[in-house]
Write an enzyme that holds these catalytic residues in place. Structure first.
Site, PDB file in Angstrom:
ATOM      1  N   ASN A 188      -5.176 -37.922  -2.980  1.00  0.00           N
ATOM      2  CA  ASN A 188      -5.283 -36.998  -1.947  1.00  0.00           C
ATOM      3  C   ASN A 188      -5.807 -37.607  -0.031  1.00  0.00           C
ATOM      4  O   ASN A 188      -6.509 -38.397  -0.736  1.00  0.00           O
ATOM      5  CB  ASN A 188      -6.324 -35.863  -2.058  1.00  0.00           C
ATOM      6  CG  ASN A 188      -5.766 -34.736  -2.806  1.00  0.00           C
ATOM      7  OD1 ASN A 188      -4.345 -34.326  -2.811  1.00  0.00           O
ATOM      8  ND2 ASN A 188      -6.192 -33.694  -3.376  1.00  0.00           N
TER       9      ASN A 188
ATOM     10  N   HIS B   9       0.602 -28.174  -1.419  1.00  0.00           N
ATOM     11  CA  HIS B   9       1.319 -29.361  -0.873  1.00  0.00           C
ATOM     12  C   HIS B   9       2.779 -28.964  -0.333  1.00  0.00           C
ATOM     13  O   HIS B   9       3.827 -28.935  -0.751  1.00  0.00           O
ATOM     14  CB  HIS B   9       1.297 -30.419  -1.799  1.00  0.00           C
ATOM     15  CG  HIS B   9       0.106 -30.974  -2.647  1.00  0.00           C
ATOM     16  ND1 HIS B   9      -0.938 -31.631  -1.256  1.00  0.00           N
ATOM     17  CD2 HIS B   9      -0.393 -30.230  -3.049  1.00  0.00           C
ATOM     18  CE1 HIS B   9      -1.567 -31.753  -1.570  1.00  0.00           C
ATOM     19  NE2 HIS B   9      -1.753 -31.828  -3.175  1.00  0.00           N
TER      20      HIS B   9
ATOM     21  N   HIS C 221       4.076 -37.300 -10.194  1.00  0.00           N
ATOM     22  CA  HIS C 221       3.438 -36.984 -11.766  1.00  0.00           C
ATOM     23  C   HIS C 221       2.223 -38.000 -11.857  1.00  0.00           C
ATOM     24  O   HIS C 221       3.294 -38.812 -12.079  1.00  0.00           O
ATOM     25  CB  HIS C 221       4.580 -36.329 -12.388  1.00  0.00           C
ATOM     26  CG  HIS C 221       3.984 -36.087 -14.215  1.00  0.00           C
ATOM     27  ND1 HIS C 221       2.638 -35.984 -14.331  1.00  0.00           N
ATOM     28  CD2 HIS C 221       4.352 -35.815 -15.053  1.00  0.00           C
ATOM     29  CE1 HIS C 221       2.650 -35.494 -15.135  1.00  0.00           C
ATOM     30  NE2 HIS C 221       3.020 -36.083 -15.624  1.00  0.00           N
TER      31      HIS C 221
END
Length: 694
Positions: A159, A86, A350
């Site tokens: 995603n 990413h 996170h």
């Protein structure tokens, strides 16, 4: 038209500046350099910034030149390690609002009151490529959202593909090493089309479902604004009564889910490698909101084992026909970043950043990811205080006994930095769950310590077949072409054959079809037991709207002013941006003397930069212009885009004798309401995939 666009951009910028203090997180913003005096980082005003301090005009540079040393030292150290995956990303600010309270399912405060606006920061990204790679490779895309809530930051790390390559995070280094450039020569960049990746696939068949998505149109989205986002993992919602539900998160783009054509994506990578990020920036800069609806699939705990797949397996979806998506809110992105490095590059997400009311399931991939995200930020952002970087800082107060470390910004007062303590009255004190303290959901767990996976995780092909069954015929053809391209780049014939044999387990006819191109042996027929399909998986069933699409208006001197004016106004009314393309920049003159400005040329922007093409032409067009316009039309036709033509444009279209001139093509001697309505409807349709190519 150009003036209207510029005026809209300027008005939007003013609106953002006026509302930023009330609507946005002010701690992200800092003063700019406009109309300021030059100083060092210590605030010392400097009289010179062009020449180093030297001993005489031709003498050596002196080490006492503190200004040179400060400036050069900062420059030498201003790069940080890029993300392992990413790395190439782009981001924007906005807010999230509920349609309805989710109180029956979760006690998370930001999901209680529909009147509350929660600030958000969203980073979109490719997965495989390095920071300098292109926006449009065949790849999964990241969709990470940071909610700045009153209970702390909540990160929804998603995603654009709802499943993953692996079931357990211990294999994550292997799949990344395999898909990255091969280590002996660092080739190829930003693609899976090479030996090491497909060798890994052939040896790890749990990835079959993800590969089907990766070979589909989902892997080349038209824009970040037109792709779905999926939380991938099963999480838990927990309400005030302590009742839990399994949930999966979904972002649904209001504009629908749309893709590029493969050839178009490849050409864009060369002509405009920033295509997706430019699209997001320009859309917001023009004052158009970027909108996604947030929803969850919900499964009661009692139904955890009620399906023919394991709901904790990240290589599996929960079919929407079996577990509907409950849409409960909308996110609006409406402000671009002020500084790419300070915000987009330093943002740290996170999945372990949760708030009360949101908890984890026993998904083994999720459990292992909870370690790696923090671990990687320690290196990338230089230490444990990355939470103090403005883009990562929560909007609520935070208090604990964590001290010191690289880049510490907080100045903690007092001598106490331990828990428990009497010297500071045991402050800061833990908060009970009843008063808002986070407590993990209590679940009874029994088992022996083993390195093994449940038998319920061993079906690797059923949902890959479900995906294939759910595709429209054009989508199936695109998947076959993707396999042919990717495996055509593989040099090892044994790997090619293993992949053909592997995907015969998904669909024998499919594997046989792409295997022919590779000169592979026909695989053994497999009995296909999965006949079910899921309409929600096909992009044929996505919303289709013309809003914020871009149409090229191809004009030469002598064009029909009335026809162009009527068409451009109809497009503008429908929310379509019209951009004039010609053989030169500047004013293009109509036959009646009116002028319109061209900001694009055939050289700078091909049809690949637009969603649709309208060609009126021009009586004064020379032979070279006619050839360029014909090529523009042909390329748009090849990429299945809507095409509208009048006047000279009609002549140029008719001369090309396309195989299928009636699919998505509007041709008329002049412009009327029927013509413009058909064109707008065609733009909303996005593509005409069934068009027969020459």
């Amino acid at each position: 038209m150009a003036e209207k666009v510029d005026e809209k951009i300027n008005d939007n910028r003013k609106k953002i500046d006026e509302n930023s203090k009330n609507e946005q997180l002010e701690n992200f913003r800092s003063t700019d350099n406009e109309n300021k005096e030059l100083t060092t980082n210590q605030g010392l005003k400097m009289a010179e910034d062009e020449f180093s301090l030297t001993a005489g005009e031709r003498g050596p540079t002196l080490i006492e030149d503190f200004h040179f040393r400060e400036k050069m030292t900062h420059f030498d150290h201003e790069r940080i390690p890029e993300r392992v995956v990413h790395a190439r990303g782009f981001a924007a600010h906005g807010h999230f609002k509920l349609y309805e309270s989710m109180k029956p399912y979760t006690k998370a405060k930001f999901l209680q009151d529909p009147k509350v606006k929660t600030p958000v920061f969203v980073r979109f990204s490719t997965v495989v490529g390095q920071r300098g790679s292109k926006d449009t490779p065949r790849d999964a895309r990241g969709f990470a959202t940071k909610f700045y809530t009153e209970e702390g930051n909540y990160d929804l790390v998603a995603n654009n593909i709802p499943v993953f390559f692996i079931q357990d995070g211990i294999k994550f280094p292997d799949v990344v090493h395999a898909i990255k450039p091969e280590p002996h020569n660092e080739i190829p960049q930003a693609t899976a089309a090479h030996d090491t990746f497909w060798d890994w696939v052939s040896q790890n068949q749990e990835t079959a479902h993800m590969i089907m998505w990766l070979m589909s149109d989902r892997a080349i989205p038209r824009s970040f604004r037109m792709m779905e986002g999926f939380g991938v993992h099963a999480f838990r919602f927990v309400n005030e009564e302590g009742k839990a539900h399994f949930v999966k998160f979904h972002w649904k783009p209001v504009l629908g889910t749309h893709s590029l054509a493969w050839d178009e994506a490849e050409k864009l990578g060369g002509k405009d490698p920033d295509f997706n990020r430019r699209d997001l920036w320009d859309t917001i800069d023009m004052g158009n909101d970027v909108e996604f609806e947030l929803g969850v699939q919900i499964i009661e705990e009692k139904d955890e084992f009620a399906f023919d797949f394991d709901i904790l397996d990240s290589t599996k979806i929960w079919p929407e026909e079996d577990v509907p998506v409950k849409l409960f809110g909308k996110m609006t992105l409406n402000r671009n970043v002020d500084n790419f490095f300070a915000e987009t590059e330093q943002a740290a997400f996170h999945p372990g950043n949760v708030v009360p009311g949101i908890d984890f399931s026993n998904d083994p991939l999720l459990q292992t990811r909870l370690f790696s995200y923090t671990d990687t930020q320690l290196l990338r952002l230089g230490g444990p205080n990355f939470h103090e970087i403005p883009i990562n800082r929560p909007v609520c107060p935070f208090f604990n006994h964590q001290r010191d470390g690289f880049h510490r910004q907080t100045i903690n007062k007092g001598k106490v930095a331990h828990h428990k303590n009497a010297m500071a009255n045991n402050s800061p004190q833990p908060v009970s769950e009843e008063n808002g303290g986070y407590a993990h959901y209590q679940e009874k767990v029994e088992g022996r310590k083993v390195r093994a996976r449940s038998e319920s995780f061993k079906d690797h092909f059923s949902q890959a077949t479900l995906f294939w069954n759910s595709m429209s015929e054009p989508e199936k053809q695109h998947i076959l072409k993707a396999f042919r391209f990717e495996l055509g780049k593989v040099k090892d014939k044994d790997i090619q054959q293993k992949i053909v044999d592997m995907f015969a387990n998904v669909d024998t006819e499919m594997a046989t079809e792409f295997g022919k191109t590779l000169n592979c042996t026909t695989p053994e027929p497999k009995k296909q037991t999965i006949t079910k399909s899921s309409p929600a998986l096909s992009q044929e069933n996505t919303p289709k709207k013309p809003n914020t699409r871009k149409a090229a208006i191809v004009l030469a001197d002598g064009f029909n002013g009335d026809d162009v004016k009527t068409t451009v106004e109809a497009l503008h009314t429908a929310g379509v941006t019209a951009a004039v393309v010609s053989d030169k920049l500047g004013p293009i003159k109509a036959a009646d003397g009116r002028e319109i400005e061209a900001k694009h040329t055939f050289l700078t922007d091909g049809s690949i930069a637009f969603d649709a093409v309208y060609v009126d032409g021009g009586a004064n067009a020379d032979k070279k212009f006619e050839e360029d316009a014909k090529m523009f039309i042909k390329e748009a036709y090849t990429h299945y885009k809507p095409i509208a033509v009048t006047n000279e444009g009609k002549q140029w279209l008719d001369s090309q004798q396309f195989a299928d001139p009636n699919t998505g093509i509007m041709s008329s001697e002049s412009v009327n309401n029927e013509f413009t309505t058909q064109f707008v409807d065609a733009i909303a349709n996005h593509r005409f995939w069934t068009r027969q190519l020459v």
